[in-house]
Scaffold this active site. Structure first.
Site, PDB file in Angstrom:
ATOM      1  N   ASN A   8      -2.698 -19.408  -6.103  1.00 29.88           N
ATOM      2  CA  ASN A   8      -1.660 -18.381  -6.250  1.00 29.88           C
ATOM      3  C   ASN A   8      -0.324 -19.096  -6.070  1.00 29.88           C
ATOM      4  O   ASN A   8       0.133 -19.316  -4.951  1.00 29.88           O
ATOM      5  CB  ASN A   8      -1.898 -17.311  -5.181  1.00 29.88           C
ATOM      6  CG  ASN A   8      -0.902 -16.173  -5.253  1.00 29.88           C
ATOM      7  OD1 ASN A   8       0.103 -16.241  -5.949  1.00 29.88           O
ATOM      8  ND2 ASN A   8      -1.181 -15.129  -4.496  1.00 29.88           N
ATOM      9  N   ARG A  16      -3.921 -16.751 -10.131  1.00 34.28           N
ATOM     10  CA  ARG A  16      -3.072 -15.581 -10.294  1.00 34.28           C
ATOM     11  C   ARG A  16      -2.039 -15.928 -11.364  1.00 34.28           C
ATOM     12  O   ARG A  16      -1.323 -16.924 -11.240  1.00 34.28           O
ATOM     13  CB  ARG A  16      -2.361 -15.259  -8.990  1.00 34.28           C
ATOM     14  CG  ARG A  16      -1.422 -14.101  -9.136  1.00 34.28           C
ATOM     15  CD  ARG A  16      -0.575 -13.943  -7.910  1.00 34.28           C
ATOM     16  NE  ARG A  16       0.318 -12.812  -8.053  1.00 34.28           N
ATOM     17  CZ  ARG A  16       1.428 -12.673  -7.347  1.00 34.28           C
ATOM     18  NH1 ARG A  16       1.765 -13.587  -6.460  1.00 34.28           N
ATOM     19  NH2 ARG A  16       2.204 -11.635  -7.523  1.00 34.28           N
ATOM     20  N   HIS A  56       2.081  -6.769  -9.444  1.00 33.83           N
ATOM     21  CA  HIS A  56       1.309  -6.573  -8.201  1.00 33.83           C
ATOM     22  C   HIS A  56      -0.049  -5.916  -8.464  1.00 33.83           C
ATOM     23  O   HIS A  56      -0.650  -5.298  -7.586  1.00 33.83           O
ATOM     24  CB  HIS A  56       2.078  -5.715  -7.164  1.00 33.83           C
ATOM     25  CG  HIS A  56       3.266  -6.409  -6.575  1.00 33.83           C
ATOM     26  ND1 HIS A  56       4.481  -5.794  -6.378  1.00 33.83           N
ATOM     27  CD2 HIS A  56       3.424  -7.677  -6.142  1.00 33.83           C
ATOM     28  CE1 HIS A  56       5.333  -6.642  -5.855  1.00 33.83           C
ATOM     29  NE2 HIS A  56       4.717  -7.804  -5.697  1.00 33.83           N
ATOM     30  N   HIS A 105       3.437  -1.444  -2.042  1.00 32.48           N
ATOM     31  CA  HIS A 105       3.269  -2.883  -1.775  1.00 32.48           C
ATOM     32  C   HIS A 105       4.649  -3.417  -1.404  1.00 32.48           C
ATOM     33  O   HIS A 105       5.508  -3.615  -2.267  1.00 32.48           O
ATOM     34  CB  HIS A 105       2.717  -3.590  -3.022  1.00 32.48           C
ATOM     35  CG  HIS A 105       2.579  -5.071  -2.843  1.00 32.48           C
ATOM     36  ND1 HIS A 105       1.358  -5.712  -2.750  1.00 32.48           N
ATOM     37  CD2 HIS A 105       3.513  -6.048  -2.726  1.00 32.48           C
ATOM     38  CE1 HIS A 105       1.555  -7.011  -2.567  1.00 32.48           C
ATOM     39  NE2 HIS A 105       2.856  -7.237  -2.565  1.00 32.48           N
ATOM     40  N   ARG A 162      15.755  -9.676  -4.800  1.00 35.44           N
ATOM     41  CA  ARG A 162      15.920  -9.062  -6.126  1.00 35.44           C
ATOM     42  C   ARG A 162      16.535  -7.673  -6.001  1.00 35.44           C
ATOM     43  O   ARG A 162      16.276  -6.967  -5.035  1.00 35.44           O
ATOM     44  CB  ARG A 162      14.560  -8.958  -6.831  1.00 35.44           C
ATOM     45  CG  ARG A 162      14.066 -10.285  -7.363  1.00 35.44           C
ATOM     46  CD  ARG A 162      12.648 -10.178  -7.875  1.00 35.44           C
ATOM     47  NE  ARG A 162      11.702 -10.799  -6.969  1.00 35.44           N
ATOM     48  CZ  ARG A 162      10.384 -10.636  -7.022  1.00 35.44           C
ATOM     49  NH1 ARG A 162       9.854  -9.861  -7.947  1.00 35.44           N
ATOM     50  NH2 ARG A 162       9.604 -11.245  -6.164  1.00 35.44           N
ATOM     51  N   ASP A 189      14.698 -11.592   4.885  1.00 43.17           N
ATOM     52  CA  ASP A 189      13.472 -11.403   5.656  1.00 43.17           C
ATOM     53  C   ASP A 189      13.580 -10.160   6.554  1.00 43.17           C
ATOM     54  O   ASP A 189      14.500 -10.053   7.370  1.00 43.17           O
ATOM     55  CB  ASP A 189      13.252 -12.653   6.514  1.00 43.17           C
ATOM     56  CG  ASP A 189      11.887 -12.653   7.154  1.00 43.17           C
ATOM     57  OD1 ASP A 189      10.979 -13.303   6.612  1.00 43.17           O
ATOM     58  OD2 ASP A 189      11.731 -11.989   8.203  1.00 43.17           O
ATOM     59  N   ILE A 209       5.717  -6.245   4.858  1.00 41.92           N
ATOM     60  CA  ILE A 209       6.505  -5.173   5.492  1.00 41.92           C
ATOM     61  C   ILE A 209       5.640  -3.921   5.649  1.00 41.92           C
ATOM     62  O   ILE A 209       5.645  -3.279   6.707  1.00 41.92           O
ATOM     63  CB  ILE A 209       7.761  -4.875   4.641  1.00 41.92           C
ATOM     64  CG1 ILE A 209       8.640  -6.129   4.527  1.00 41.92           C
ATOM     65  CG2 ILE A 209       8.546  -3.710   5.233  1.00 41.92           C
ATOM     66  CD1 ILE A 209       9.785  -6.014   3.515  1.00 41.92           C
ATOM     67  N   GLU A 234      -5.068 -10.327  -2.221  1.00 43.97           N
ATOM     68  CA  GLU A 234      -5.039 -10.692  -3.648  1.00 43.97           C
ATOM     69  C   GLU A 234      -5.997 -11.847  -3.931  1.00 43.97           C
ATOM     70  O   GLU A 234      -6.619 -11.909  -4.996  1.00 43.97           O
ATOM     71  CB  GLU A 234      -3.609 -11.075  -4.056  1.00 43.97           C
ATOM     72  CG  GLU A 234      -2.683  -9.861  -4.119  1.00 43.97           C
ATOM     73  CD  GLU A 234      -1.218 -10.209  -3.976  1.00 43.97           C
ATOM     74  OE1 GLU A 234      -0.853 -10.883  -2.984  1.00 43.97           O
ATOM     75  OE2 GLU A 234      -0.426  -9.815  -4.842  1.00 43.97           O
TER      76      GLU A 234
HETATM   77  P1  ADP Z   1       5.168 -12.196  -0.273  1.00 46.47           P
HETATM   78  O1  ADP Z   1       5.642 -11.126  -1.230  1.00 46.47           O
HETATM   79  O2  ADP Z   1       5.992 -13.445  -0.323  1.00 46.47           O
HETATM   80  O3  ADP Z   1       3.666 -12.424  -0.272  1.00 46.47           O
HETATM   81  P2  ADP Z   1       4.696 -10.912   2.302  1.00 46.47           P
HETATM   82  O4  ADP Z   1       3.760  -9.868   1.787  1.00 46.47           O
HETATM   83  O5  ADP Z   1       4.162 -11.958   3.205  1.00 46.47           O
HETATM   84  O6  ADP Z   1       5.551 -11.589   1.144  1.00 46.47           O
HETATM   85  O7  ADP Z   1       5.886 -10.133   3.081  1.00 46.47           O
HETATM   86  C1  ADP Z   1       6.971 -10.806   3.633  1.00 46.47           C
HETATM   87  C2  ADP Z   1       7.880  -9.775   4.303  1.00 46.47           C
HETATM   88  O8  ADP Z   1       7.146  -9.126   5.354  1.00 46.47           O
HETATM   89  C3  ADP Z   1       9.107 -10.406   4.945  1.00 46.47           C
HETATM   90  O9  ADP Z   1      10.261  -9.608   4.699  1.00 46.47           O
HETATM   91  C4  ADP Z   1       8.758 -10.360   6.417  1.00 46.47           C
HETATM   92  O10 ADP Z   1       9.892 -10.299   7.255  1.00 46.47           O
HETATM   93  C5  ADP Z   1       7.989  -9.055   6.473  1.00 46.47           C
HETATM   94  N1  ADP Z   1       7.243  -8.970   7.743  1.00 46.47           N
HETATM   95  C6  ADP Z   1       6.197  -9.723   8.142  1.00 46.47           C
HETATM   96  N2  ADP Z   1       5.857  -9.396   9.426  1.00 46.47           N
HETATM   97  C7  ADP Z   1       6.725  -8.428   9.824  1.00 46.47           C
HETATM   98  C8  ADP Z   1       6.908  -7.680  11.034  1.00 46.47           C
HETATM   99  N3  ADP Z   1       6.129  -7.872  12.091  1.00 46.47           N
HETATM  100  N4  ADP Z   1       7.897  -6.760  11.072  1.00 46.47           N
HETATM  101  C9  ADP Z   1       8.692  -6.563  10.006  1.00 46.47           C
HETATM  102  N5  ADP Z   1       8.583  -7.224   8.844  1.00 46.47           N
HETATM  103  C10 ADP Z   1       7.618  -8.140   8.749  1.00 46.47           C
END
Ligand code: ADP
Length: 395
Positions: free
Chosen positions: A9, A90, A178, A205, A238, A280, A326, A376
């Site tokens: 991926n 992917r 997604h 998602h 984005r 983030d 998130i 995924e």
């Molecule tokens: P990707 O789309 O790169 O796979 P992820 O599904 O890993 O991303 O999601 C990343 C997001 O999830 C980031 O904004 C990160 O801050 C948020 N995130 C991860 N853990 C927490 C948490 N405990 N509280 C709030 N947000 C979180």
């Protein structure tokens, strides 16, 4: 020994991989890992299920191809007898042609290259993954699993933009993304809540990329992303929904080049652009900067609006599911969305939400709300096993 499949991926700054055994009804994870921080300080990490974990820096300035080659070297070293039977990739964009996973050959690879302008952050890396894997394992089938495939078959009204019809015929449509995550969650929901899973379901998602999908009977009916992965919800970097007139204004009045505009919309906008603090969510939640708080409020607001719009597309919904970084881990974002949709009959169980429980709606909630981790990689492995015809042999 059961067949083994590798999944790849490849994203903009990381390449995730996993090794699965095809020895059950569902792929069994053996090891998962990633090369992360490409372009900055690359690191390799791998975690063996119930076993050792490794985490080490790699040479700086690693290309995606070199990172993928490093992953295959590690797999061959760690599992010399693994006998990889198929490799699943992917691939973000499958265009109009690919509504299901395929075994890649030279012709389809050329077709996949044509979609690079439609998904510039992901598609080139997805293709690089296929090329490197083909060189490393020339006799092993390479299976492409598309993020767009789950959404093919939408009705015209959920597939078209109101441009002249010839543009629709050309394929300028709402593809949606997604799809591997939505397909996985849809399958999980059939186990968690089989009755509601067959009704109207909205899945949120919410990761660095974020979108929503409205399903009926486990099939995608409408989704918030469109022709590109820019549309719909605001994301880490984005922009999400925007007035196309604003883009014309930037091109004309600010004399922006297409490259500058692309950089603005894909990499400088969203939560990062609004907050000026970070892309983030964890960092934003911890920040006292009012702009960080405004960015979170904007994110929640747009999720509520898009859920209401998708609810209209499927005539109401029977379950809401949060997933991805998130969605799985931020009680604050989920609370904002669920409480904001109280008028639709959603009631939050605050304690369950703060614990990230699998069910976060209160008993009296008219619509149940779930928190379900996505996978995924497992979905790619499943498609790869089926498409390469390994299932029967493994049983
Ligand atoms: P990707 O789309 O790169 O796979 P992820 O599904 O890993 O991303 O999601 C990343 C997001 O999830 C980031 O904004 C990160 O801050 C948020 N995130 C991860 N853990 C927490 C948490 N405990 N509280 C709030 N947000 C979180």
């Amino acid at each position: 020994m059961a067949d083994r499949v590798v999944t790849l991926n490849a994203g903009s700054s990381s390449v995730k991989f996993a090794l699965f055994a095809a020895d059950a009804d569902w792929p069994r994870l053996i090891v998962s890992g990633a090369v992360e921080g490409l372009g900055a300080k690359p690191r390799f990490r791998a975690a063996i299920v119930d076993g050792d974990a490794s985490d080490r820096p790699l040479a700086a300035k690693l290309t995606h191809k070199q990172a993928i080659a490093a992953i295959f070297e590690w797999i061959e070293d760690a599992y010399p007898a693994a006998a990889v039977s198929a490799i699943g990739h992917r691939v973000v964009h499958g265009g109009l042609s690919f509504a299901a996973p395929i075994i890649v050959d030279a012709e389809t690879l050329a077709e996949l290259r044509e979609f690079i302008p439609l998904a510039p952050l992901h598609q080139p890396h997805n293709i690089a993954g296929i090329e490197v894997a083909r060189d490393a394992f020339p006799h092993v089938p390479q299976v492409a699993c598309f993020d767009t495939a789950f959404h093919r078959g939408h009705a015209f009204v959920d597939d078209a933009y109101a441009l002249p019809y010839s543009y629709y015929e050309r394929g300028l449509r709402r593809f949606g993304f997604h799809g591997l995550s939505y397909e996985y969650i849809s399958r999980r929901l059939r186990t968690i809540d089989p009755v509601h899973a067959e009704g109207g379901v909205i899945i949120a998602h919410l990761g660095n990329g974020a979108s929503l999908c409205a399903m009926k009977g486990g099939r995608s009916i409408a989704t918030s992303m469109g022709f590109s992965a820019l549309e719909g919800l605001p994301m880490g970097t984005r922009c999400g929904q925007i007035d196309p007139g604003l883009l014309l204004y930037l091109l004309q009045s600010d004399a922006m080049t297409p490259e500058e505009l692309s950089h603005l919309l894909y990499e400088r906008s969203g939560l990062l652009g609004l907050s000026g603090v970070s892309h983030d969510m964890r960092t934003l939640e911890a920040s006292e900067d009012p702009r960080a708080q405004a960015a979170i409020a904007y994110f929640i607001h747009r999720i509520k609006m898009e859920i209401a719009a998708l609810a209209a597309a499927i005539g109401g919904f029977d379950a809401l599911v949060f997933t991805a970084g998130i969605g799985e881990h931020s009680p604050r974002v989920r609370a904002g969305v669920v409480e904001g949709l109280g008028w639709l009959g959603l009631t939050l169980d605050t304690a369950a939400n703060s614990r990230n429980d699998p069910v976060i709606s209160a008993a009296q909630s008219r619509i149940p709300v779930f928190v379900t981790p996505t996978d995924e990689e497992a979905m790619i492995a499943r498609h790869t096993i089926e498409t390469a015809g390994l299932t029967a042999a493994a049983r």
